[in-house]
Design a protein around this motif. Structure first.
Motif: not given
Length: 499
Positions: A83-94
């Motif tokens: 969950a933490i990794f996916l949150l970071g990935s989602l935000l990094a794209g923005f």
């Protein structure tokens, strides 16, 4: 292990490999598209922090999550890490600026710090030692494939899609892994009330973060900041030792780290991480700047280490049940310096084939040693300490990479600043030598050859120390992993599964 848990093992391995794909691909794909990201966001001076922030978070938090896996449970911590990794990935794209991208990469690193050790720990839970080596070989192959596919995938994305998709492709992969874990992995409820050493975790993170900031980025820090960070590191370290000695359930057990088997194995892993970093960082520079090969040839030479690694891991998995674990570990610790020796004897007239053979041999030794270490460690500690013990091994590898960057970088700089020309060689001159082949570049290449020779000598010395540490591991620690005992364990596991 119950029959249902045994039947679920293929799905668990599929979930583990899927989760590792995210971390492995991310480690290679970002570097491919960073020039485009910098062009879009600006902030070239913060370029290295996009990678350093991920490494800082991953290294400092690995031991913390290993302990939490022992206290809270494997499945909840794996799901939290995803969950933490996916949150970071989602935000990094923005991300709209480099500081924001660095912050989101830090979040990704925290997630990776949970995913990597938990993958190894879960394998140890579901597979006996006799079967674990083969599974670890599968996991090693994920990193080898990622090393090849990551840059290719990054190139395709940057040509056809916005760069944000190099982060967003993690979302379906991570959700698939989480879904499999939820469906097929048993919920491991701790047998004792969770007691989390929050203060110890905080002090440990501060101490390691400041130390790694100095080691990995000392040259770019403002004047005096290196000493300030070292002071903070020393103060946090003293506070951490005080806290761990008084805590009822410490985050890091000094008794665990102080054991001869764990200490020797982890130190050998640390030195292997240093040697690997030295090879992957400076071999391409030698191939281009001294051997005057193209970047494609330099990349192929280095890629051989990623071919040798899974080959060594696969051989270790198939051999240690017949030969015992100790001979496999010793063999790995011999192959690593043997490969480094090929680099020591490189000279301007050498063929890139020589460098490729050395790279292949070192990778083969790394595969033998890394898989053996991951098999040994969970067998010499109680299950209540397996998470901490295995996380300590991964932490040692990550810390070794950072220490290697600092040590071998210092050796290279010494050679560049102390040469027969009487004046230091600058990075611009090295860049010119890599691109052109005029008289001035020939002189720079000669100095570069001398400096990299010193660097490869240092890599060989570090690699040779690995053998001494492996020999220092007590024989008693591997007696219960002799070929006879492992064969018996494998037979019993098969009978239990059939029943």
């Amino acid at each position: 292990m119950s029959a249902s848990n045994h039947a679920h093992r293929p799905f668990i391995i599929a979930a583990i490999m899927t989760a590792q794909v995210m971390v492995a691909i991310e480690a290679t794909i970002v570097s491919t598209v960073m020039p485009q990201i910098v062009a879009d966001l600006s902030g070239l001076d913060l370029y290295s922090w996009v990678f350093s922030s991920f490494l800082l978070a991953q290294t400092t938090m690995t031991v913390v999550f290993g302990k939490l896996a022992d206290v809270i449970g494997r499945r909840p911590m794996m799901l939290l890490g995803i969950a933490i990794f996916l949150l970071g990935s989602l935000l990094a794209g923005f991300a709209t600026s480099m500081p924001w991208l660095i912050a989101f990469r830090l979040i990704q690193g925290v997630g990776a710090a949970a995913i990597q050790p938990l993958c190894v720990i879960i394998v140890a839970d579901y597979y006996p030692a006799a079967e674990r080596g083969k599974v670890q070989g599968y996991l090693a192959s994920v990193w080898a494939v990622a090393a090849v596919l990551g840059p290719m995938l990054g190139g395709l994305i940057i040509h056809h899609l916005p760069w944000s998709w190099i982060f967003w492709i993690n979302l379906p992969i991570g959700l698939a892994a989480a879904g499999i874990f939820l469906r097929f992995m048993r919920h491991d409820t701790p047998h004792r009330r969770p007691s989390i050493d929050v203060l110890g975790a905080l002090l440990f993170t501060v101490a390691m973060a400041t130390l790694m900031m100095v080691l990995s980025d000392a040259a770019s820090l403002p004047p005096g900041w290196a000493w300030k960070l070292l002071t903070v590191c020393a103060a946090a370290s003293i506070g951490f030792i005080w806290q761990e000695r008084r805590a009822a359930d410490p985050m890091v057990s000094f008794a665990l780290w102080g054991g001869r088997a764990i200490a020797s194995t982890n130190t050998a892993t640390l030195l292997a991480g240093m040697a690997l970093l030295g090879l992957t960082t400076f071999l391409p520079m030698y191939a281009q700047g001294v051997l005057h090969q193209t970047p494609i040839v330099a990349g192929m030479v280095l890629t051989l280490i990623m071919f040798g690694w899974p080959c060594g891991a696969t051989l270790a998995a198939r051999s240690f049940t017949r030969t015992g674990l100790r001979p496999v570990m010793i063999a790995g610790s011999v192959f690593i310096p043997a490969g480094a020796l090929f680099m020591v004897f490189l000279h301007p007239g050498s063929s890139p084939v020589q460098a490729g053979i050395g790279s292949l041999i070192m990778g083969f030794g790394m595969g033998l040693l890394s898989i053996s270490s991951l098999i040994l460690i969970p067998e010499i500690v109680d299950r209540s300490q397996q998470g901490s013990a295995m996380a300590s091994n991964l932490f040692s590898r990550n810390l070794g990479s950072t220490l290697g960057a600092a040590l071998f970088g210092a050796v290279l700089n010494y050679g560049l600043n102390n040469n027969r020309t009487g004046s230091p060689i600058t990075s611009d001159q090295i860049k010119h030598a890599l691109e052109f082949n005029d008289t001035r570049s020939a002189l720079v290449s000669e100095v570069l050859q001398h400096s990299l020779h010193l660097t490869f000598m240092s890599v060989f010395v570090v690699s040779a120390c690995i053998l001494a540490l492996v020999l220092f591991i007590p024989r008693a620690a591997t007696l219960h992993l002799s070929k006879e005992t492992l064969a018996e364990k494998a037979r019993r596991a098969a009978e239990h599964a059939a029943g």
